[in-house]
Design a protein around this motif. Sequence first.
Motif, PDB file in Angstrom:
ATOM      1  N   GLU A  60       1.325   3.903  -3.247  1.00  0.00           N
ATOM      2  CA  GLU A  60       1.115   5.454  -2.931  1.00  0.00           C
ATOM      3  C   GLU A  60       2.409   6.113  -3.292  1.00  0.00           C
ATOM      4  OE1 GLU A  60       0.486   8.384   0.887  1.00  0.00           O
ATOM      5  OE2 GLU A  60      -0.150   6.301   1.030  1.00  0.00           O
ATOM      6  N   GLU A  61       3.435   5.631  -3.200  1.00  0.00           N
ATOM      7  CA  GLU A  61       4.669   6.329  -3.721  1.00  0.00           C
ATOM      8  C   GLU A  61       4.982   6.321  -5.386  1.00  0.00           C
ATOM      9  OE1 GLU A  61       9.349   4.548  -3.806  1.00  0.00           O
ATOM     10  OE2 GLU A  61       8.829   5.304  -1.683  1.00  0.00           O
ATOM     11  N   VAL A 113      -2.268   3.833  -6.481  1.00  0.00           N
ATOM     12  CA  VAL A 113      -3.284   3.562  -5.248  1.00  0.00           C
ATOM     13  C   VAL A 113      -4.551   2.729  -5.592  1.00  0.00           C
ATOM     14  CG1 VAL A 113      -4.411   4.177  -3.131  1.00  0.00           C
ATOM     15  CG2 VAL A 113      -2.250   5.429  -3.520  1.00  0.00           C
ATOM     16  N   SER A 114      -5.312   3.504  -6.595  1.00  0.00           N
ATOM     17  CA  SER A 114      -6.535   2.788  -6.884  1.00  0.00           C
ATOM     18  C   SER A 114      -6.391   1.478  -7.521  1.00  0.00           C
ATOM     19  CB  SER A 114      -7.101   4.080  -8.225  1.00  0.00           C
ATOM     20  OG  SER A 114      -6.408   3.880  -9.342  1.00  0.00           O
ATOM     21  N   SER A 131      -4.152  -0.936  -7.017  1.00  0.00           N
ATOM     22  CA  SER A 131      -3.473  -1.576  -6.110  1.00  0.00           C
ATOM     23  C   SER A 131      -4.532  -2.435  -5.467  1.00  0.00           C
ATOM     24  CB  SER A 131      -2.479  -0.835  -5.024  1.00  0.00           C
ATOM     25  OG  SER A 131      -3.198  -0.060  -4.017  1.00  0.00           O
ATOM     26  N   SER A 132      -5.569  -1.847  -5.061  1.00  0.00           N
ATOM     27  CA  SER A 132      -6.929  -2.688  -4.225  1.00  0.00           C
ATOM     28  C   SER A 132      -7.233  -4.019  -5.121  1.00  0.00           C
ATOM     29  CB  SER A 132      -7.776  -1.807  -4.132  1.00  0.00           C
ATOM     30  OG  SER A 132      -8.784  -1.319  -5.480  1.00  0.00           O
ATOM     31  N   ASN A 182       2.170   6.217  -7.321  1.00  0.00           N
ATOM     32  CA  ASN A 182       0.845   6.696  -7.489  1.00  0.00           C
ATOM     33  C   ASN A 182      -0.061   5.829  -8.478  1.00  0.00           C
ATOM     34  OD1 ASN A 182       1.676   9.381  -6.804  1.00  0.00           O
ATOM     35  ND2 ASN A 182       2.795   9.458  -8.860  1.00  0.00           N
ATOM     36  N   SER A 236       0.880  -1.286  -0.052  1.00  0.00           N
ATOM     37  CA  SER A 236      -0.064  -0.134  -0.066  1.00  0.00           C
ATOM     38  C   SER A 236       0.825   1.338  -0.005  1.00  0.00           C
ATOM     39  CB  SER A 236      -1.062  -0.006   1.164  1.00  0.00           C
ATOM     40  OG  SER A 236      -0.198  -0.009   2.336  1.00  0.00           O
ATOM     41  N   SER A 237       2.027   1.385   0.770  1.00  0.00           N
ATOM     42  CA  SER A 237       3.036   2.245   0.868  1.00  0.00           C
ATOM     43  C   SER A 237       3.545   2.578  -0.328  1.00  0.00           C
ATOM     44  CB  SER A 237       3.728   2.175   2.031  1.00  0.00           C
ATOM     45  OG  SER A 237       3.253   2.188   3.253  1.00  0.00           O
TER      46      SER A 237
END
Length: 393
Positions: free
Chosen positions: A237-238, A242-243, A245-246, A240, A233-234
């Motif tokens: 985010e790094e 995030v969406s 990655s779920s 870009n 998750s981190s």
Amino acid sequence: MEEKLFNKGFISITIINFIVYLVYYLLMVIIAVIAHDQLNASFAEAGFASGIYIIGTLLARLIMGKQLELWGRKFVVRAGAIFYLVTTIAYLFIPSISVMYLIRLLNGFAYGMTSTAANAIVTAYIPERKKGEGINYYGLSTSLAAAIGPFIGLILLSTTNFDFIVIFSSILILLSTIAIFSIKITNIKLTDEHKESLKKWTFSSFVESKALFIAAIGFLMGLSYSSVLSFLSSYAEEINLVSISSFFFVVYALVVTLTRPMSGRIFDLKGENYVMYPSYIFLALGLLVLAATTDGIVLLVAGAFIGLGYGTFMSNGQAIVLKLVASHRIGIALSTYFIGLDLGLGVGPYVLGDLHAILGFRQLYIVCAIIPVICAILYALFYRPKYVDTKVM
């Protein structure tokens, strides 16, 4: 024992195992948030509230591996399920972070007790000639729970409250407990010699030496895979992503679901080497692809490779352990194996967290990709299938 794999007992204990693991993952993903937000715990304290669960699990695996056949599988799984239910309900009564530590420790012990017993019980429902296939199908319950549990937990956390989540989890465990009391569970009949050997407080009464090597490989594989569980998750985010990655663990679960039955049949027909070496290779590839990820599609490809790697190893490592020991040592052998896996997953975040501070995420995943390669080399050097115990299980 029925020759048909999908008999009533096998299906029942697989569903029960799914629920046991589902609640574990559901609570694991939210407990640090609850500790921080509702009990005003620091991030370090919240992390410990999450991790102390693993300590309880390891204690249970160590103790119950020894006691499983002495006390009887039926008693251990039933007592474990009741204790799991009681300690889950106890989450409704947490006034402070110190009380949460205690409840998490006991809940982890109850989970370890129940899952260790279930892992041994299911072997009695699998025909001897279908051990690999059966264990892989059974292992799907764990993999699906690992994907669905966090998904449900995060949805419930954002739409309800902690009390509702605890009640929901307790209802699930209550249903599984009722099911445990409803199915037929046969205890292993021990000879006087076997009873005496298990009663002794010796190393061999807690740890199965024949399973130590595979458990050590499991520790290294778990250590490598923990980099994904702890930091994806981190990392997303790094970079870009995030969406998208779920969906990483959704792809992971789908790949495992589609390939595990096939890998189980290969295990039974060709032998363990035909599935173990690919598992090392795919995990290494998946971590390398993850390190090089620049867009969402590549991230999901990494998820597929990691599913083929770690997902394949986890079940087939268990199947190897079953080949190595006689029936009265199954509980201790499986306990030894899962202690290795759990230790790897538990130690990994601490070790790799320090390493990340030096290297950064991309370099960290490259280092973690080297670990499965080391596992393959160690496996080639030291594992010898011809030494498998041929006693009737």
